[in-house]
Design a protein around this motif. Sequence first.
Motif, short mmCIF file in Angstrom:
data_model
loop_
_atom_site.label_atom_id
_atom_site.label_comp_id
_atom_site.label_asym_id
_atom_site.label_seq_id
_atom_site.Cartn_x
_atom_site.Cartn_y
_atom_site.Cartn_z
N GLN A 1 0.83 -1.20 0.00
CA GLN A 1 0.00 0.00 0.00
C GLN A 1 0.87 1.25 0.00
O GLN A 1 1.98 1.26 0.51
N ARG A 2 0.33 2.31 -0.58
CA ARG A 2 0.93 3.63 -0.44
C ARG A 2 0.25 4.30 0.75
O ARG A 2 -0.91 4.69 0.68
N TRP A 3 0.97 4.37 1.87
CA TRP A 3 0.42 4.97 3.08
C TRP A 3 0.73 6.46 3.09
O TRP A 3 1.89 6.86 2.95
N LEU A 4 -0.28 7.28 3.30
CA LEU A 4 -0.09 8.72 3.33
C LEU A 4 -0.11 9.28 4.75
O LEU A 4 0.64 10.20 5.06
N ILE A 5 -0.97 8.76 5.57
CA ILE A 5 -1.17 9.29 6.92
C ILE A 5 -1.23 8.14 7.92
O ILE A 5 -1.81 7.10 7.63
N VAL A 6 -0.64 8.36 9.09
CA VAL A 6 -0.80 7.43 10.21
C VAL A 6 -1.14 8.25 11.45
O VAL A 6 -0.39 9.16 11.83
N ASP A 55 8.43 -3.21 10.55
CA ASP A 55 8.80 -4.61 10.29
C ASP A 55 7.68 -5.37 9.58
O ASP A 55 7.95 -6.33 8.85
N ARG A 56 6.44 -4.95 9.78
CA ARG A 56 5.31 -5.62 9.13
C ARG A 56 4.98 -5.01 7.78
O ARG A 56 4.00 -5.41 7.16
N GLY A 57 5.77 -4.03 7.34
CA GLY A 57 5.60 -3.57 5.97
C GLY A 57 5.09 -2.16 5.77
O GLY A 57 4.72 -1.81 4.65
N LEU A 58 5.05 -1.35 6.84
CA LEU A 58 4.63 0.04 6.65
C LEU A 58 5.74 0.77 5.90
O LEU A 58 6.80 1.06 6.44
N ASP A 59 5.49 1.06 4.65
CA ASP A 59 6.50 1.63 3.75
C ASP A 59 6.42 3.15 3.78
O ASP A 59 5.43 3.74 3.37
N ALA A 60 7.50 3.76 4.28
CA ALA A 60 7.54 5.22 4.38
C ALA A 60 8.50 5.83 3.36
O ALA A 60 8.87 6.99 3.48
N SER A 61 8.89 5.05 2.36
CA SER A 61 9.93 5.51 1.43
C SER A 61 9.52 6.76 0.67
O SER A 61 10.37 7.53 0.23
N GLN A 62 8.21 6.97 0.49
CA GLN A 62 7.74 8.17 -0.21
C GLN A 62 7.21 9.23 0.76
O GLN A 62 6.62 10.21 0.33
N GLY A 63 7.43 8.99 2.06
CA GLY A 63 6.99 9.94 3.07
C GLY A 63 5.64 9.59 3.65
O GLY A 63 4.74 9.16 2.93
N ILE A 64 5.51 9.76 4.97
CA ILE A 64 4.23 9.55 5.66
C ILE A 64 4.03 10.70 6.64
O ILE A 64 4.95 11.11 7.34
N LEU A 65 2.82 11.21 6.69
CA LEU A 65 2.44 12.21 7.68
C LEU A 65 1.94 11.48 8.93
O LEU A 65 0.93 10.79 8.88
N PHE A 66 2.67 11.61 10.03
CA PHE A 66 2.26 11.03 11.31
C PHE A 66 1.57 12.11 12.13
O PHE A 66 2.17 13.13 12.45
N VAL A 67 0.30 11.88 12.46
CA VAL A 67 -0.45 12.80 13.31
C VAL A 67 -0.54 12.16 14.69
O VAL A 67 -1.11 11.08 14.84
N ILE A 68 0.06 12.84 15.68
CA ILE A 68 0.22 12.20 16.99
C ILE A 68 -0.27 13.11 18.10
O ILE A 68 -0.47 14.32 17.91
N ASP A 69 -0.45 12.52 19.30
CA ASP A 69 -0.76 13.34 20.46
C ASP A 69 0.53 13.98 20.96
O ASP A 69 1.52 14.03 20.23
N GLY A 70 0.56 14.47 22.17
CA GLY A 70 1.71 15.23 22.62
C GLY A 70 2.85 14.43 23.21
O GLY A 70 3.76 15.01 23.81
N GLY A 71 2.85 13.10 23.06
CA GLY A 71 3.89 12.28 23.66
C GLY A 71 5.27 12.53 23.05
O GLY A 71 5.48 12.28 21.87
N LYS A 72 6.22 13.01 23.86
CA LYS A 72 7.57 13.28 23.37
C LYS A 72 8.26 11.98 22.95
O LYS A 72 8.98 11.93 21.96
N ALA A 73 8.04 10.92 23.73
CA ALA A 73 8.66 9.64 23.42
C ALA A 73 8.16 9.11 22.08
O ALA A 73 8.92 8.49 21.33
N LEU A 74 6.90 9.36 21.78
CA LEU A 74 6.32 8.89 20.52
C LEU A 74 6.97 9.59 19.34
O LEU A 74 7.36 8.95 18.36
N ALA A 75 7.08 10.91 19.41
CA ALA A 75 7.71 11.66 18.32
C ALA A 75 9.16 11.20 18.11
O ALA A 75 9.61 11.04 16.97
#
Length: 230
Positions: A1-6, A55-75
């Motif tokens: 898949q082409r993933w755009l947003i997570v 490891d399960r195949g989330l391909d970010a080679s073309q870039g992915i926008l990650f929308v996250i909460d405020g967790g510093k460890a997550l970023a």
Amino acid sequence: QRWLIVFVDGFDFAGHTMVGALGVTADGTKVPLGVVEGSTENATVVRGLIGNLRDRGLDASQGILFVIDGGKALAKAIKQVFGEQAVIARCRVHKERNLLDHLPETERLWVRRKLRAAWTNPNAAEAEAALRALAAQLAKVNPDAAASLREGLADTLTVTRLGITGSLLKTVMSTNPMESMIEIVRDHARNVKHWQRGDMRLRRAAAGMLAASTQFRRVKGYRQLPALAA
């Protein structure tokens, strides 16, 4: 898949905290990607979740926008795993809530108004200047509120710098697209009275996410996704 947003966000489930991930494909289809038990502030937990997605195949080679909460460890975990292929946007709803929690009721109205006015400005440089001016103003009356605003401030404008507008902006300005999934997860387990073994919550949460996926519609603003991909 082409993933755009997570979207990645924490949520309460059966008395424990979980972290879930919801992906969006190039045509706007929402897909549950993973869930772990723990907090977005726990480095080990979020590093495990994000590494597992890769490891399960989330391909970010073309870039992915990650929308996250405020967790510093997550970023930090996202950057460690995906590097420059990951573009991080902070949830504005979380940021606003965290900021206003530092303020008395009498101060919240004008701060909320200035905060949202800055985020509405399509010029990212002007919007950032307005937010930093607001932080300086807050520093004189409430240093903790000012620090809360400054932390991750630039990431709240990621979607502005990407030129996202209209319906798609409403989709990616927060982690709210996960809310309906989380409600279905909770509803799916509403009849469970006795929680046994640690993995029971994980299995129930995962089953609820899969059940939610059968009810998903494409994200609002999906017709704008080709421009986001570009």
